[in-house]
Design a protein around this motif. Structure first.
Motif, short mmCIF file in Angstrom:
data_model
loop_
_atom_site.label_atom_id
_atom_site.label_comp_id
_atom_site.label_asym_id
_atom_site.label_seq_id
_atom_site.Cartn_x
_atom_site.Cartn_y
_atom_site.Cartn_z
N ALA A 7 31.27 -11.57 95.38
CA ALA A 7 30.92 -11.27 93.98
C ALA A 7 30.73 -9.77 93.80
N ARG A 8 30.13 -9.12 94.77
CA ARG A 8 29.92 -7.67 94.67
C ARG A 8 31.26 -6.92 94.71
N PHE A 9 32.14 -7.34 95.60
CA PHE A 9 33.46 -6.71 95.68
C PHE A 9 34.21 -6.86 94.35
N ALA A 10 34.14 -8.04 93.79
CA ALA A 10 34.83 -8.30 92.51
C ALA A 10 34.23 -7.46 91.40
N GLU A 11 32.90 -7.38 91.35
CA GLU A 11 32.25 -6.60 90.30
C GLU A 11 32.56 -5.12 90.46
N MET A 12 32.59 -4.66 91.70
CA MET A 12 32.81 -3.23 91.94
C MET A 12 34.19 -2.77 91.45
N LYS A 13 35.14 -3.68 91.46
CA LYS A 13 36.48 -3.32 90.97
C LYS A 13 36.48 -3.01 89.47
N THR A 14 35.41 -3.41 88.78
CA THR A 14 35.31 -3.12 87.35
C THR A 14 34.51 -1.84 87.08
N PHE A 15 33.92 -1.25 88.13
CA PHE A 15 33.07 -0.08 87.94
C PHE A 15 33.93 1.17 87.73
#
Length: 233
Positions: A7-15
């Motif tokens: 989930a963190r990896f996926a969210e970080m791609k939006t940062f």
């Protein structure tokens, strides 16, 4: 890999404050932002400072808070840790703190000559059996020579006695200019160290709880010297 990490990896791609290049974009080639970080990414002409092995990003964030007239880039390969710092920087609107997820072995693919003003190395793996893999070894210092401005500072914070003395040996062997060396920054009454003591990483707090001494070295890197490893490790 746990669901939390995914989930963190996926969210970080939006940062917008995280750069995650693919392997093919940097392996034996220059990344698209090389020489263009100020103009194309930060949209300003402030000096660039790197933190190598930034972990959770505490140092990058706090340096950015302390020095708003500089741009800071935290670099690490471990994205689950980096997520924390990147998220805080977004939530607190710290525009001069950004994060680059890559192996530091590829660092020359990212920065042009004279593009970087200073480098911080905070609590790196001391690599007791592999000195060439230390982020302060002549192998890596030679990488940094490609893009750091001449005689700009390299800062090291560590709890490791051997890494501290290895760094001093590198400085002596190559006749680099020593700015500061202290083997116990919390054990001396020195106002010059106040800014160094003010920022504590997750690991630094752990080491202090274990009564370990925190060491600090700063020196100028002459980008034109052919660097040599010290004779003994």
């Amino acid at each position: 890999m746990t669901k939390n990490k995914l989930a963190r990896f996926a969210e970080m791609k939006t940062f917008p404050n995280v750069v995650e290049p693919e392997f093919r974009e940097v392996f034996y080639k220059d990344y698209r932002l090389k020489g263009k970080w100020q103009k194309d990414f930060f949209k300003n002409d402030k000096p660039i400072v790197l933190e190598l092995g930034c972990g959770k990003g505490e140092y990058t964030i706090n340096l950015a808070r302390q020095y708003p007239n500089h741009n800071f880039i935290g670099i690490d390969i471990k994205g689950a840790r980096m997520w924390r710092g990147a998220k805080i920087a977004l939530e607190e609107n710290i525009p001069n703190a950004v994060f680059l997820r890559t192996r530091i072995d590829f660092i020359t693919s990212f920065f042009e000559e004279d593009e970087v003003k200073a480098i911080w190395v905070t609590f790196p793996d001391p690599q007791p059996k592999k000195p060439r893999k230390r982020l302060i070894s002549t192998k890596f210092l030679t990488y940094y020579q490609h893009f750091i401005q001449n005689n700009s500072p390299i800062h090291l914070k560590t709890d490791n006695y051997n890494l501290y003395h290895y760094t001093l040996s590198i400085i002596r062997e190559n006749e680099l200019y020593l700015l500061y060396a202290e083997n116990d920054i919390y054990g001396v009454n020195n106002n010059q160290l106040e800014a160094i003591r003010k920022i504590q990483t997750f690991y630094e707090k752990q080491f202090l709880e274990e009564n370990k001494k925190i060491k600090y070295v700063a020196f100028k890197l002459d980008k034109y010297k052919n660097l040599k490893e010290p004779p003994d490790d």
